[in-house]
Design a protein around this motif. Structure first.
Motif, short mmCIF file in Angstrom:
data_model
loop_
_atom_site.label_atom_id
_atom_site.label_comp_id
_atom_site.label_asym_id
_atom_site.label_seq_id
_atom_site.Cartn_x
_atom_site.Cartn_y
_atom_site.Cartn_z
N LEU A 193 0.83 -1.21 0.00
CA LEU A 193 0.00 0.00 0.00
C LEU A 193 0.86 1.25 0.00
CD1 LEU A 193 -2.82 -0.92 2.55
CD2 LEU A 193 -3.10 -0.48 0.12
N ILE A 194 1.87 1.24 0.87
CA ILE A 194 2.76 2.41 0.94
C ILE A 194 3.53 2.57 -0.38
CG2 ILE A 194 4.79 3.37 2.09
CD1 ILE A 194 3.80 1.98 4.66
N GLY A 195 4.00 1.45 -0.93
CA GLY A 195 4.72 1.51 -2.19
C GLY A 195 3.87 1.98 -3.35
N GLY A 196 2.56 1.74 -3.25
CA GLY A 196 1.67 2.16 -4.32
C GLY A 196 1.20 3.59 -4.20
N GLY A 222 2.45 10.01 -4.50
CA GLY A 222 1.52 10.70 -3.61
C GLY A 222 2.16 11.82 -2.81
N VAL A 223 3.41 11.66 -2.43
CA VAL A 223 4.10 12.70 -1.66
C VAL A 223 4.10 14.01 -2.44
CG1 VAL A 223 6.36 13.44 -0.81
CG2 VAL A 223 5.54 11.12 -0.34
N THR A 274 5.76 3.96 -9.77
CA THR A 274 4.88 3.28 -8.83
C THR A 274 4.55 1.85 -9.26
OG1 THR A 274 3.92 5.37 -8.06
CG2 THR A 274 2.63 3.37 -7.70
N PRO A 275 4.20 1.59 -10.53
CA PRO A 275 3.92 0.20 -10.93
C PRO A 275 5.12 -0.74 -10.72
CG PRO A 275 3.11 1.72 -12.59
CD PRO A 275 3.94 2.53 -11.65
#
Length: 204
Positions: free
Chosen positions: A140-143, A148-149, A195-196
């Motif tokens: 979840l964090i990696g995605g 997102g930051v 991200t992917p």
């Protein structure tokens, strides 16, 4: 460098950015505490989003769509108040323009709040749902974190400036180009190309 940037901010702007961050975190909290309440609202949006993404034929098209969508939100947030001020200057003898100016002033204050809260709710909701379905926290964090930051930072900057920055369109346009656009471009690049890869690595 960050300390120098923060030191140049007025107290009013610091309060505005802190308020924008608070609204976003409040939206996150709502999404975490009441995920079931938002399901009927969020699911149609997610399904429509996947329909649009499914019709895209290349990574570049996806990049352009993400960048354009995020820029549109930022532009609406920043432009509502200048538009209201422009209408107000021309509304001396026209009640229709006066009404539009009043609506513009309202949306100039409400749009940033809505944009921040909705983004917070959406991120929290989808994270909770995916976690409940068994997706590990690391995935979840990696995605979310790589892009997102920068995306959320850009949103907070735009909304904070909309709360307390100068209301003239030229100042807001310069702020958008210099501060918001680069972050949104970087976020879109990371979302499409980085991200992917991170998620695939974490899912192995």
């Amino acid at each position: 460098m960050l300390e120098a940037l923060v030191s140049r901010l007025t107290v009013k702007m610091r309060v505005a950015y802190a308020g924008a961050l608070f609204v976003f975190l409040f939206g996150l909290a709502l999404g975490i505490i009441f995920p079931a309440y938002f399901t009927s609202v969020v699911v149609p949006v997610v399904e429509k989003t996947f329909d649009h993404v499914g019709a895209i034929n290349s990574d570049f098209e996806l990049l352009a769509l993400i960048f354009a969508k995020n820029c549109l939100v930022a532009v609406l947030v920043l432009a509502a108040m200048p538009a209201a001020a422009l209408l107000a200057r021309r509304a001396e003898r026209c009640w229709v323009l006066k009404c539009l100016a009043g609506m513009g002033w309202f949306f100039g204050k409400a749009l940033p709040v809505l944009a921040l809260a909705i983004n917070g709710v959406f991120i929290a909701w989808i994270s909770v749902i995916l976690y409940q379905d068994g997706l590990p926290v690391a995935v979840l964090i990696g995605g979310l974190a790589p892009h997102g930051v920068f995306e959320i930072t850009a949103l907070i900057l735009a909304c904070g400036y909309a709360f307390a920055g100068p209301a003239d369109i030229s100042s807001r346009a310069r702020f958008f180009v210099r501060n918001v656009t680069p972050l949104l471009a970087l976020a879109a690049l990371l979302e499409v190309y980085v991200t992917p890869v991170v998620m695939q690595y974490l899912l192995r």
